[in-house]
Design an enzyme around this catalytic site. Structure first.
Site, PDB file in Angstrom:
ATOM      1  N   SER A  87       6.389  19.837  20.514  1.00 56.71           N
ATOM      2  CA  SER A  87       7.467  19.329  21.204  1.00 56.71           C
ATOM      3  C   SER A  87       7.853  17.869  20.477  1.00 56.71           C
ATOM      4  CB  SER A  87       6.879  19.035  22.480  1.00 56.71           C
ATOM      5  OG  SER A  87       6.465  17.790  22.529  1.00 56.71           O
ATOM      6  N   LYS A  88       8.882  17.362  21.012  1.00 50.46           N
ATOM      7  CA  LYS A  88       9.556  16.069  20.427  1.00 50.46           C
ATOM      8  C   LYS A  88       8.560  15.008  20.332  1.00 50.46           C
ATOM      9  CE  LYS A  88      14.412  16.464  21.386  1.00 50.46           C
ATOM     10  NZ  LYS A  88      14.489  17.362  22.564  1.00 50.46           N
ATOM     11  N   ARG A  89       7.423  15.192  21.214  1.00 50.81           N
ATOM     12  CA  ARG A  89       6.456  14.059  21.185  1.00 50.81           C
ATOM     13  C   ARG A  89       5.805  13.991  19.955  1.00 50.81           C
ATOM     14  NH1 ARG A  89       2.122  15.289  23.447  1.00 50.81           N
ATOM     15  NH2 ARG A  89       2.690  17.347  24.001  1.00 50.81           N
TER      16      ARG A  89
END
Ligand code: GLU
Length: 483
Positions: free
Chosen positions: A253-255
């Site tokens: 994910s963006k993390r």
């Protein structure tokens, strides 16, 4: 044998991310390695979230990566239109067929009714699904609901007590029992088809032979198989490729850092490095060598070597691959690629003053340090900024005989700025002062850069030129008085 035809079918609800790019690439690789064709179809039935800008960005990202297609939204073809919202008439035709054959029906259930059903299934500990209530409405009841202004959805009648088997080219045989699947919606109340319905019609009408997509769609596949059967379409082959996990083994994910392809491009990842990296997210070549150019991957790719287990996104690996591809670039290409990063930087004026020869030296001096193209700016600071001394460098500058080396260096400084001459000059100092090369190079490096390690010194010296070299030595000498 029929010509292989694959498709990439993104929903334009955001930019192209690593996962989507990997799906697109695997389709493309399967097509090119089998002399097949590829379609780019835009699945924009989510009217609220789909945007033209995203569609354009996705296309730009794919082209940057080096993927091309023979049919699609921007290039046209015999099976268009290639944007789902422009195919509504086509879907309607097939909905009519299903309704006529009694394989689909109108459903008038409200959100509240569905929620009540959901709770009932949960209470019984059963799989939540649609009960099929509206299957049994009489024509009169249906008319009455319509008179009340209720807009129906259309549901597909899921065959009872059947098992659908997906012969997945990556995962093997996967079986699904229909009794766990409720009658699902194929057309929403606003007349827009759902993904599962539109995808089947499109894949069938566009002659897709192989559907290669992310694992998260495996659970949709039995529904799609039912539709193929109901509509009498030939079923394509399926290959579901594994999830991509972050290095913490959680879903990517963006993390996990920059994830859109455009962001990687902006940071200065090369498309051929990204191609290489994405190909290795699930596929592995036969040999040990993992640094591969696109042509080699195109030749070597096969679905047999695509793994069932999740792929792990490893930024260090991407960095390593990018660094290797940067090293493989010819000097002229690298010079051109780095220029925009320097032009945008605080050093643009200083770079503009460099002669073409000196610009080339700058690139030669720094190229091995670059993980991404944008790193050039950070490394160029050594050339263009004032000296910042590391502790280790100061220690060396405190050593004996340093001043002598610096003086000698300036005194006999050659008239030209040629790298060869500078090397010669450095050599002559070692001879004259009877020092090991290290004892000449190290004090000079520390005096000129403030660092104990760094790019080839003669290159740096040549880029600076005599005045700047002298200025730097004087700055260091002043500093040395206080250390
Ligand atoms: N539009 C779907 C997605 O972006 C495509 C899925 C498929 O390839 O069937 O996930």
């Amino acid at each position: 044998m029929k010509k292989i035809k694959v498709r990439f079918a993104p929903s334009p609800t955001g930019p192209l991310h690593i996962g989507g790019a990997r799906s697109a690439l695997f389709n493309y690789l399967f097509a090119v390695s089998n002399n097949g064709e590829m379609v780019l179809r835009i699945e924009d039935t989510d009217l609220e979230r789909s945007k033209r800008e995203y569609e354009e960005e996705i296309i730009e990202s794919l082209r940057w990566l080096g993927i091309s297609w023979t049919e699609g939204v921007d290039v046209g073809g015999d099976n268009g239109p290639y944007r789902q919202t422009e195919r509504l008439d086509i879907y309607r035709e097939y909905v009519e067929k299903l309704l006529e054959k009694g394989l689909a029906y109108e459903c008038f259930c409200s959100e509240e009714e569905l929620e009540k059903e959901r709770q009932e299934f949960l209470a019984k500990g059963e799989m939540v699904r649609y009960s099929g209530k509206c299957r049994y409405l009489t024509p009169e009841e249906r008319e009455e609901k319509k008179r009340q202004g209720i807009k129906p959805v259309i549901r597909f009648k899921v065959p009872e007590n059947k098992v659908y088997v997906v012969n997945d080219l990556v995962r093997g045989k996967v079986a699904f029992e229909t009794n766990n699947i409720g009658d699902f919606i194929i057309v929403k109340s606003d007349g827009i088809p759902t993904y599962n319905f539109a995808v089947v019609i499109d894949d069938a009408l566009m002659g897709i032979t192989h559907v290669i997509r992310a694992e998260e769609h495996l659970s949709n596949t039995p529904r799609q198989l039912m539709l193929y059967e109901a509509l009498n379409f030939k079923v394509p082959e399926f290959a579901h490729i594994s999830l991509i996990l972050g290095s913490d083994r959680q879903k990517m994910s963006k993390r996990h850092g920059a994830t859109s392809l455009i962001q990687y491009r902006e940071k200065g990842y090369l498309p051929q490095a990204m191609y290489n990296f994405l190909a290795l997210l699930g596929w592995s070549p036969e040999g040990e060598e993992e640094i591969l150019i696109p042509e080699a991957i195109n030749k070597a790719f096969s679905l047999e070597r695509v793994s069932k287990s999740p792929a792990v996104f490893d930024l260090d690996k991407l960095n390593h691959i990018n660094q290797q591809h940067i090293k493989m670039l010819d000097l002229d290409s690298l010079k051109d690629l780095l220029k925009p990063y320097l032009d945008k930087s605080a050093y643009s004026a200083k770079v503009a003053e460099l002669s073409p020869e000196k610009y080339e030296l700058l690139v030669l001096a720094l190229r091995d340090y670059l993980v991404c193209l944008s790193d050039i700016v950070e490394h160029a600071s050594l050339v263009f900024e004032d000296i910042e001394y590391e502790e280790g460098a100061l220690e060396i500058l405190r050593g004996e005989g340093v001043r002598e080396v610096l003086d000698e260096f300036i005194n006999g400084y050659p008239e030209t700025e040629e790298v060869g001459e500078i090397k010669q000059h450095l050599k002559s100092i070692t001879k004259k002062l009877k020092l090991k090369p290290k004892n000449v190079f190290m004090p000079l490096r520390c005096a000129l850069t403030g660092k104990t390690h760094g790019p080839d010194l003669p290159y740096l010296i040549s880029i600076w030129g005599k005045d700047e070299v002298e200025r730097r030595i004087n700055v260091t000498k002043d500093k040395m008085l206080g250390i």
